[in-house]
Design a protein around this motif. Structure first.
Motif, short mmCIF file in Angstrom:
data_model
loop_
_atom_site.label_atom_id
_atom_site.label_comp_id
_atom_site.label_asym_id
_atom_site.label_seq_id
_atom_site.Cartn_x
_atom_site.Cartn_y
_atom_site.Cartn_z
N GLU A 56 3.07 -5.47 -51.44
CA GLU A 56 4.48 -5.26 -51.81
C GLU A 56 4.63 -4.57 -53.17
O GLU A 56 5.72 -4.09 -53.49
CB GLU A 56 5.22 -6.60 -51.84
N LEU A 60 7.73 -2.19 -54.03
CA LEU A 60 8.70 -2.54 -55.07
C LEU A 60 8.84 -1.44 -56.10
O LEU A 60 9.95 -1.10 -56.52
CB LEU A 60 8.28 -3.84 -55.75
N ALA A 63 10.86 1.26 -54.54
CA ALA A 63 12.26 0.87 -54.40
C ALA A 63 12.99 0.90 -55.73
O ALA A 63 14.16 1.31 -55.81
CB ALA A 63 12.35 -0.52 -53.78
N GLY A 71 12.73 1.85 -50.33
CA GLY A 71 11.92 0.64 -50.22
C GLY A 71 11.82 0.15 -48.78
O GLY A 71 10.74 -0.21 -48.32
N GLU A 75 8.46 0.02 -46.44
CA GLU A 75 8.08 -1.21 -45.75
C GLU A 75 7.86 -0.95 -44.26
O GLU A 75 6.88 -1.43 -43.66
CB GLU A 75 9.17 -2.27 -45.94
N CYS A 103 11.44 -6.95 -46.57
CA CYS A 103 12.75 -6.43 -46.96
C CYS A 103 13.56 -7.48 -47.72
O CYS A 103 14.32 -7.14 -48.64
CB CYS A 103 13.52 -5.97 -45.73
N VAL A 106 12.18 -6.99 -51.24
CA VAL A 106 12.36 -5.68 -51.87
C VAL A 106 13.83 -5.31 -52.05
O VAL A 106 14.23 -4.80 -53.11
CB VAL A 106 11.63 -4.60 -51.05
N SER A 110 15.66 -4.51 -55.67
CA SER A 110 15.99 -3.12 -56.01
C SER A 110 17.49 -2.89 -56.11
O SER A 110 17.93 -2.06 -56.91
CB SER A 110 15.37 -2.17 -54.98
N THR A 197 4.17 -5.67 -60.79
CA THR A 197 5.17 -4.60 -60.71
C THR A 197 5.73 -4.27 -62.09
O THR A 197 5.85 -3.09 -62.46
CB THR A 197 6.31 -4.99 -59.76
#
Length: 212
Positions: A56, A60, A63, A71, A75, A103, A106, A110, A197
């Motif tokens: 992820e 991320l 996104a 994003g 995915e 989802c 994310v 985002s 991230t």
């Protein structure tokens, strides 16, 4: 009077932006798919068939840099690439569930970051995404994933519960399993993915946006 930005008014700029987004989605999805191959369990939290990966993180980052739609697309492409490589043993139920949970992480993160792009909103978004993903994982595992895997492997759902009981004696049913094993597992995953991230985003986002 309606105003337009240079990017909106210039078809060439729009085309270049769209092309860059498509390329970035494909690239990030490929990296994410590779990261899915490197999994490790958290045996002190959940049974060994739950394995944590960092797939992820690229999604991320994408996104945050390119928006929630990018994003979701990343995915989706990740799930499709993984299907091509590994196939499915749950008639696509597991892949769909993983897409939804991805989802759930994310998109909230985002969307909140997009409203105001600063560190505070990034942290709020990541916390919200982690919580929402964990809640979604509880219901999806209890109602969809565990029954699907039980059917695929020809075993009762109670077999999974017994694996959880071996780790945490308080687990005595499907709902205590998802609350005491699945939820903490996803909370830990969300925290780790969020930290990575945050550490990487500022270094990678200029490349994705074409500003470096």
């Amino acid at each position: 009077m309606k105003t337009t930005t240079a990017a909106t008014a210039n078809p060439t700029v729009r085309t270049t932006t769209t092309t860059r987004t498509i390329v970035c989605v494909g690239m990030l999805a490929a990296i994410s798919t590779i990261l899915m191959l490197f999994e490790f369990p958290l045996p002190f939290i959940a049974p060994g068939f739950y394995e944590l990966d960092f797939s992820e993180v690229p999604i991320l980052i994408g996104a945050f840099a390119l928006g929630p739609v990018a994003g979701v697309l990343t995915e989706l492409v990740k799930i499709l690439l993984n299907l091509v490589i590994n196939g499915t043993n749950t008639a696509f139920v597991g892949e769909f569930a993983n897409f939804v949970m991805g989802c759930a992480f994310v998109v909230p993160a985002s969307v909140i970051y997009k409203r105001k792009k600063n560190r505070q909103h990034a942290m709020i978004g990541l916390v919200a995404g982690t919580v929402i993903m964990s809640v979604a994982a509880v219901f999806i595992n209890a109602l969809v994933l565990l029954p699907a895997y039980a059917k695929a492997f020809g075993m009762p759902v109670d077999a999974f519960v017994q694996m959880g009981t071996a780790i945490n004696p308080a687990i005595n049913g499907i709902w205590t399993f998802v609350l005491l094993a699945v939820a903490p597992f996803n909370l830990i995953k969300g925290v780790l993915v969020s930290v990575i991230t945050v550490l990487l985003y500022k270094h990678i986002s200029p490349i994705l946006k074409g500003t470096r």
